[in-house]
Every structure is written in C-alpha cells, then in structure tokens.
Design a protein around this motif. Structure first.
Motif, PDB file in Angstrom:
ATOM      1  N   GLU A  26       0.799  -1.223   0.000  1.00 18.44           N
ATOM      2  CA  GLU A  26       0.000   0.000   0.000  1.00 18.44           C
ATOM      3  C   GLU A  26       0.833   1.274   0.000  1.00 18.44           C
ATOM      4  O   GLU A  26       0.403   2.294  -0.524  1.00 18.44           O
ATOM      5  CB  GLU A  26      -0.958  -0.002   1.189  1.00 18.44           C
ATOM      6  N   PHE A  27       2.006   1.238   0.616  1.00 16.71           N
ATOM      7  CA  PHE A  27       2.795   2.460   0.757  1.00 16.71           C
ATOM      8  C   PHE A  27       4.108   2.446  -0.015  1.00 16.71           C
ATOM      9  O   PHE A  27       4.769   3.467  -0.112  1.00 16.71           O
ATOM     10  CB  PHE A  27       3.099   2.728   2.239  1.00 16.71           C
ATOM     11  N   GLY A  28       4.520   1.294  -0.551  1.00 17.80           N
ATOM     12  CA  GLY A  28       5.807   1.194  -1.232  1.00 17.80           C
ATOM     13  C   GLY A  28       5.935   2.150  -2.407  1.00 17.80           C
ATOM     14  O   GLY A  28       6.930   2.869  -2.530  1.00 17.80           O
ATOM     15  N   GLY A  29       4.942   2.168  -3.283  1.00 21.20           N
ATOM     16  CA  GLY A  29       4.977   3.049  -4.457  1.00 21.20           C
ATOM     17  C   GLY A  29       4.988   4.525  -4.095  1.00 21.20           C
ATOM     18  O   GLY A  29       5.870   5.271  -4.545  1.00 21.20           O
ATOM     19  N   PRO A  30       4.035   4.972  -3.277  1.00 24.65           N
ATOM     20  CA  PRO A  30       4.040   6.392  -2.889  1.00 24.65           C
ATOM     21  C   PRO A  30       5.316   6.791  -2.142  1.00 24.65           C
ATOM     22  O   PRO A  30       5.841   7.874  -2.343  1.00 24.65           O
ATOM     23  CB  PRO A  30       2.815   6.526  -1.979  1.00 24.65           C
ATOM     24  N   LEU A  31       5.824   5.888  -1.307  1.00 23.63           N
ATOM     25  CA  LEU A  31       7.050   6.191  -0.563  1.00 23.63           C
ATOM     26  C   LEU A  31       8.228   6.314  -1.528  1.00 23.63           C
ATOM     27  O   LEU A  31       9.049   7.227  -1.402  1.00 23.63           O
ATOM     28  CB  LEU A  31       7.314   5.113   0.488  1.00 23.63           C
ATOM     29  N   LEU A  32       8.308   5.432  -2.514  1.00 22.33           N
ATOM     30  CA  LEU A  32       9.393   5.500  -3.491  1.00 22.33           C
ATOM     31  C   LEU A  32       9.331   6.817  -4.272  1.00 22.33           C
ATOM     32  O   LEU A  32      10.353   7.472  -4.475  1.00 22.33           O
ATOM     33  CB  LEU A  32       9.337   4.310  -4.454  1.00 22.33           C
ATOM     34  N   ARG A  33       8.144   7.217  -4.692  1.00 21.75           N
ATOM     35  CA  ARG A  33       8.005   8.479  -5.426  1.00 21.75           C
ATOM     36  C   ARG A  33       8.452   9.657  -4.550  1.00 21.75           C
ATOM     37  O   ARG A  33       9.156  10.553  -5.017  1.00 21.75           O
ATOM     38  CB  ARG A  33       6.554   8.671  -5.886  1.00 21.75           C
ATOM     39  N   HIS A  34       8.055   9.628  -3.289  1.00 26.67           N
ATOM     40  CA  HIS A  34       8.436  10.705  -2.368  1.00 26.67           C
ATOM     41  C   HIS A  34       9.951  10.722  -2.144  1.00 26.67           C
ATOM     42  O   HIS A  34      10.575  11.786  -2.189  1.00 26.67           O
ATOM     43  CB  HIS A  34       7.703  10.524  -1.030  1.00 26.67           C
ATOM     44  N   VAL A  35      10.536   9.558  -1.941  1.00 27.48           N
ATOM     45  CA  VAL A  35      11.964   9.461  -1.646  1.00 27.48           C
ATOM     46  C   VAL A  35      12.803   9.833  -2.866  1.00 27.48           C
ATOM     47  O   VAL A  35      13.877  10.426  -2.730  1.00 27.48           O
ATOM     48  CB  VAL A  35      12.320   8.054  -1.115  1.00 27.48           C
ATOM     49  N   ARG A  36      12.321   9.524  -4.068  1.00 26.98           N
ATOM     50  CA  ARG A  36      13.082   9.879  -5.281  1.00 26.98           C
ATOM     51  C   ARG A  36      13.293  11.383  -5.349  1.00 26.98           C
ATOM     52  O   ARG A  36      14.353  11.847  -5.781  1.00 26.98           O
ATOM     53  CB  ARG A  36      12.372   9.392  -6.541  1.00 26.98           C
ATOM     54  N   LYS A  37      12.303  12.146  -4.923  1.00 28.85           N
ATOM     55  CA  LYS A  37      12.463  13.606  -4.909  1.00 28.85           C
ATOM     56  C   LYS A  37      13.577  14.001  -3.935  1.00 28.85           C
ATOM     57  O   LYS A  37      14.366  14.890  -4.212  1.00 28.85           O
ATOM     58  CB  LYS A  37      11.153  14.284  -4.511  1.00 28.85           C
ATOM     59  N   SER A  38      13.640  13.319  -2.795  1.00 23.77           N
ATOM     60  CA  SER A  38      14.636  13.633  -1.769  1.00 23.77           C
ATOM     61  C   SER A  38      16.046  13.208  -2.161  1.00 23.77           C
ATOM     62  O   SER A  38      17.015  13.735  -1.640  1.00 23.77           O
ATOM     63  CB  SER A  38      14.284  12.939  -0.448  1.00 23.77           C
ATOM     64  N   LEU A  43      17.258   6.668  -8.502  1.00 26.31           N
ATOM     65  CA  LEU A  43      16.366   5.526  -8.295  1.00 26.31           C
ATOM     66  C   LEU A  43      16.987   4.459  -7.395  1.00 26.31           C
ATOM     67  O   LEU A  43      16.323   3.941  -6.503  1.00 26.31           O
ATOM     68  CB  LEU A  43      15.963   4.911  -9.643  1.00 26.31           C
ATOM     69  N   GLN A  44      18.241   4.135  -7.619  1.00 28.17           N
ATOM     70  CA  GLN A  44      18.874   3.085  -6.812  1.00 28.17           C
ATOM     71  C   GLN A  44      18.931   3.485  -5.343  1.00 28.17           C
ATOM     72  O   GLN A  44      18.594   2.697  -4.458  1.00 28.17           O
ATOM     73  CB  GLN A  44      20.285   2.797  -7.328  1.00 28.17           C
ATOM     74  N   TRP A  45      19.349   4.717  -5.074  1.00 25.94           N
ATOM     75  CA  TRP A  45      19.406   5.188  -3.692  1.00 25.94           C
ATOM     76  C   TRP A  45      17.997   5.223  -3.094  1.00 25.94           C
ATOM     77  O   TRP A  45      17.786   4.807  -1.954  1.00 25.94           O
ATOM     78  CB  TRP A  45      20.068   6.557  -3.652  1.00 25.94           C
ATOM     79  N   ALA A  46      17.031   5.686  -3.876  1.00 30.26           N
ATOM     80  CA  ALA A  46      15.648   5.753  -3.389  1.00 30.26           C
ATOM     81  C   ALA A  46      15.123   4.363  -3.057  1.00 30.26           C
ATOM     82  O   ALA A  46      14.465   4.164  -2.024  1.00 30.26           O
ATOM     83  CB  ALA A  46      14.754   6.429  -4.425  1.00 30.26           C
ATOM     84  N   GLU A  47      15.411   3.363  -3.898  1.00 32.29           N
ATOM     85  CA  GLU A  47      14.974   1.993  -3.620  1.00 32.29           C
ATOM     86  C   GLU A  47      15.633   1.456  -2.353  1.00 32.29           C
ATOM     87  O   GLU A  47      14.991   0.777  -1.550  1.00 32.29           O
ATOM     88  CB  GLU A  47      15.296   1.083  -4.807  1.00 32.29           C
ATOM     89  N   ASP A  48      16.914   1.777  -2.166  1.00 32.04           N
ATOM     90  CA  ASP A  48      17.610   1.365  -0.942  1.00 32.04           C
ATOM     91  C   ASP A  48      16.963   1.996   0.295  1.00 32.04           C
ATOM     92  O   ASP A  48      16.796   1.342   1.328  1.00 32.04           O
ATOM     93  CB  ASP A  48      19.092   1.750  -0.996  1.00 32.04           C
ATOM     94  N   VAL A  49      16.602   3.262   0.191  1.00 27.92           N
ATOM     95  CA  VAL A  49      15.971   3.972   1.312  1.00 27.92           C
ATOM     96  C   VAL A  49      14.617   3.341   1.635  1.00 27.92           C
ATOM     97  O   VAL A  49      14.298   3.093   2.801  1.00 27.92           O
ATOM     98  CB  VAL A  49      15.818   5.482   1.000  1.00 27.92           C
ATOM     99  N   VAL A  50      13.824   3.056   0.613  1.00 25.09           N
ATOM    100  CA  VAL A  50      12.509   2.435   0.827  1.00 25.09           C
ATOM    101  C   VAL A  50      12.681   1.057   1.477  1.00 25.09           C
ATOM    102  O   VAL A  50      11.991   0.717   2.439  1.00 25.09           O
ATOM    103  CB  VAL A  50      11.704   2.334  -0.485  1.00 25.09           C
ATOM    104  N   GLN A  51      13.632   0.285   0.959  1.00 20.76           N
ATOM    105  CA  GLN A  51      13.866  -1.047   1.529  1.00 20.76           C
ATOM    106  C   GLN A  51      14.276  -0.949   2.995  1.00 20.76           C
ATOM    107  O   GLN A  51      13.753  -1.674   3.845  1.00 20.76           O
ATOM    108  CB  GLN A  51      14.946  -1.772   0.728  1.00 20.76           C
ATOM    109  N   GLU A  52      15.188  -0.052   3.313  1.00 23.20           N
ATOM    110  CA  GLU A  52      15.626   0.103   4.706  1.00 23.20           C
ATOM    111  C   GLU A  52      14.471   0.592   5.580  1.00 23.20           C
ATOM    112  O   GLU A  52      14.328   0.168   6.727  1.00 23.20           O
ATOM    113  CB  GLU A  52      16.810   1.078   4.778  1.00 23.20           C
ATOM    114  N   THR A  53      13.639   1.462   5.052  1.00 18.66           N
ATOM    115  CA  THR A  53      12.477   1.955   5.801  1.00 18.66           C
ATOM    116  C   THR A  53      11.521   0.808   6.125  1.00 18.66           C
ATOM    117  O   THR A  53      11.044   0.682   7.257  1.00 18.66           O
ATOM    118  CB  THR A  53      11.747   3.051   4.993  1.00 18.66           C
TER     119      THR A  53
END
Length: 181
Positions: A26-38, A43-53
């Motif tokens: 439910e939150f993986g996609g929206p979180l990835l989109r939000h983190v990509r901006k940060s 993309l790779q760093w954002a995916e790592d951040v989502v996974q760690e979260t």
C-alpha cells in the motif's frame, strides 16, 4: 487502507509478516516516489531507502500504531532520516575514484541478496526452537538481552547462552552450505 490488518493470525510472526507485506503493497509506491524527490531522482538510492524503511518498520512492527495516517507519517520520517544520514555519509568522505563510464556499469538485480536471505532463513529453520527464538528476538526484532528474556520468560543468562550456541550452530550450518567462510 490497513483495515485488513486488524484480524488475528496464527502467530505474531505471521501477523508481522502480513502487516509488512500489506504495508509495502500500500505504501511502497508512494514512498518511493516521495523518496526519489529527496534523493535527486536517484532511483537506486531511493529503492535502498525504501527497503531500509520497510525493514525498520518490520523490526518495530510490535511498537507501531497501524493507523494509516500514523504509519505514513512514521514511514516518511524514517525515510527522511535515512536520506539525511546518507547525505552526511557522502559529504563526510570525499569520493576517491572517478565514477565508471555508464556503459561499463553493472546493474545490480538483488538476486544475490535474495538468495542469501533464503539460505539464512532455511538455516534458521534448521536450528532448535530455543536457539531460533533468541536469535529472532535479539537480531531480527532488535531487542536487548533483557527484553528478549522478559518476552521468552527465561533468565538473561539463558538468553546469552542460547544466543551464543545458536549463532555458533547457524554459522556451522551456513558454512556447510558454502555461504560463510
């Protein structure tokens, strides 16, 4: 959103795993989109951040309030802190080598990490219940010896002993499987 997380499950592990699966769904996609901006659209760093979260959510699943707005705020806060930590790490140490040419870069697919996780999970299932419980409580649920002792209803010394022998047995099993040196 997370309404179907209120049901009872056969064990706390199954419930935690189910919650995390639903959370990611439910939150993986929206979180990835939000983190990509940060992360400057990395993309790779954002995916790592989502996974760690998500891993941190799994580790803290017993302590989290599973109300959608609260869990979303918690996920955003944790992801933001992981990005900040990553920026600090990068700025604290200058880059030592030039980045490789784009056509020379390999693209990690995560299969090695997934395979390793499957081998470790299989090895954990091979341990005695007593050893598996203390490893789960201390390493996988990130609890202290005292917290694990209280949850398992055994003295802290017993937790330490079981943890020592459980880790030793786990290393041996992994060595037999050719994973650990």
């Amino acid at each position: 959103m997370l309404g179907h997380l209120d049901g009872r499950f056969e064990s706390a592990d199954a419930e935690a795993e189910h919650r995390i699966a639903v959370l990611y769904q439910e939150f993986g996609g929206p979180l990835l989109r939000h983190v990509r901006k940060s992360t400057g659209n990395d993309l790779q760093w954002a995916e790592d951040v989502v996974q760690e979260t998500i891993v941190r959510a799994w580790r803290n699943s017993a302590r989290l309030q599973w109300e959608p707005s609260l869990i979303w705020a918690w996920l955003l806060t944790v992801a933001r802190r992981i990005v900040i930590d990553g920026r600090r790490r990068r700025s604290a140490r200058p880059q030592e080598v030039e980045p490789p040419e784009a056509d020379m870069m390999s693209v990690p697919d995560g299969s090695e990490r997934a395979l390793s996780a499957m081998v470790v999970a299989d090895a954990l299932r091979s341990l005695s219940e007593e050893h598996r419980e203390v490893i789960e409580q201390t390493y996988l649920r990130d609890r202290t010896i005292s917290e694990a002792a209280e949850i398992l209803g055994i003295p802290p010394g017993t937790v330490k002993s079981r943890l020592y022998y459980g880790i030793r047995a786990l290393r041996e099993l992994l060595r037999d499987k050719g994973v650990a040196g």
